[in-house]
Design a protein around this motif. Sequence first.
Motif, PDB file in Angstrom:
ATOM      1  N   ASN A  67     -63.577  55.570  23.946  1.00 18.41           N
ATOM      2  CA  ASN A  67     -62.395  55.720  24.853  1.00 18.41           C
ATOM      3  C   ASN A  67     -62.783  54.873  25.921  1.00 18.41           C
ATOM      4  OD1 ASN A  67     -60.150  57.416  24.136  1.00 18.41           O
ATOM      5  ND2 ASN A  67     -61.245  59.135  24.789  1.00 18.41           N
ATOM      6  N   LYS A  68     -61.861  53.933  26.446  1.00 21.72           N
ATOM      7  CA  LYS A  68     -62.212  52.857  27.345  1.00 21.72           C
ATOM      8  C   LYS A  68     -62.416  53.388  28.942  1.00 21.72           C
ATOM      9  CE  LYS A  68     -62.179  49.561  24.866  1.00 21.72           C
ATOM     10  NZ  LYS A  68     -63.417  49.301  23.947  1.00 21.72           N
ATOM     11  N   ILE A  69     -61.493  54.659  28.984  1.00 20.04           N
ATOM     12  CA  ILE A  69     -61.236  55.345  30.190  1.00 20.04           C
ATOM     13  C   ILE A  69     -61.750  56.783  29.784  1.00 20.04           C
ATOM     14  CG2 ILE A  69     -60.182  56.195  32.195  1.00 20.04           C
ATOM     15  CD1 ILE A  69     -58.492  53.723  31.763  1.00 20.04           C
ATOM     16  N   GLY A  70     -62.871  57.225  30.463  1.00 16.43           N
ATOM     17  CA  GLY A  70     -63.163  58.761  30.114  1.00 16.43           C
ATOM     18  C   GLY A  70     -64.366  58.924  29.013  1.00 16.43           C
ATOM     19  N   VAL A  71     -64.477  60.082  28.501  1.00 18.02           N
ATOM     20  CA  VAL A  71     -65.303  60.495  27.618  1.00 18.02           C
ATOM     21  C   VAL A  71     -64.932  60.422  26.217  1.00 18.02           C
ATOM     22  CG1 VAL A  71     -66.721  62.607  26.685  1.00 18.02           C
ATOM     23  CG2 VAL A  71     -65.959  62.572  28.924  1.00 18.02           C
ATOM     24  N   ASP A  72     -65.963  59.622  25.292  1.00 20.88           N
ATOM     25  CA  ASP A  72     -65.641  59.360  23.957  1.00 20.88           C
ATOM     26  C   ASP A  72     -65.532  60.583  23.154  1.00 20.88           C
ATOM     27  OD1 ASP A  72     -66.277  56.830  24.465  1.00 20.88           O
ATOM     28  OD2 ASP A  72     -68.375  56.986  23.919  1.00 20.88           O
ATOM     29  N   GLU A  73     -64.675  60.602  22.105  1.00 24.12           N
ATOM     30  CA  GLU A  73     -63.897  61.633  21.357  1.00 24.12           C
ATOM     31  C   GLU A  73     -64.670  61.670  20.016  1.00 24.12           C
ATOM     32  OE1 GLU A  73     -59.637  62.198  21.776  1.00 24.12           O
ATOM     33  OE2 GLU A  73     -59.812  60.296  22.854  1.00 24.12           O
TER      34      GLU A  73
END
Length: 130
Positions: free
Chosen positions: A90-96
Amino acid sequence: MFSMSYLPSAERLTVVIIKARNLRLQDDGKVDLNPFIKVCITSGSKKVKKKKTSTAHGTNSPTWNEALVFSVHRESLRNISLEVSAYHDNKIGVDEVIGRIRLSQDSEDGLRCQELLRENSTAARWYSLS
């Protein structure tokens, strides 16, 4: 798809991340992902070492062909677990987390770790993520 090899003289474990196919996020219908793979070596419940591949952009069936090399003493090879996880960057936030598989002596694929000790390498094969 990945393979593993162990070089006893250098005490080096190499995990080659080859490719993945049909990656999907659980909660989302995204077709184009930005996946990467993270490999963690644990001893007991403690993460000892971790490395990751580069991010493949805009695909759900990426190809990496990347070797991740870990220094692992031969004696400790019998006591470690290997966790291979796929993530969406995720470019913004936490990786999923997309999915993961854990290989250890007492897991379903634990036989692979035993083969590694005997043969020094395992052939590349597909693993299902959960």
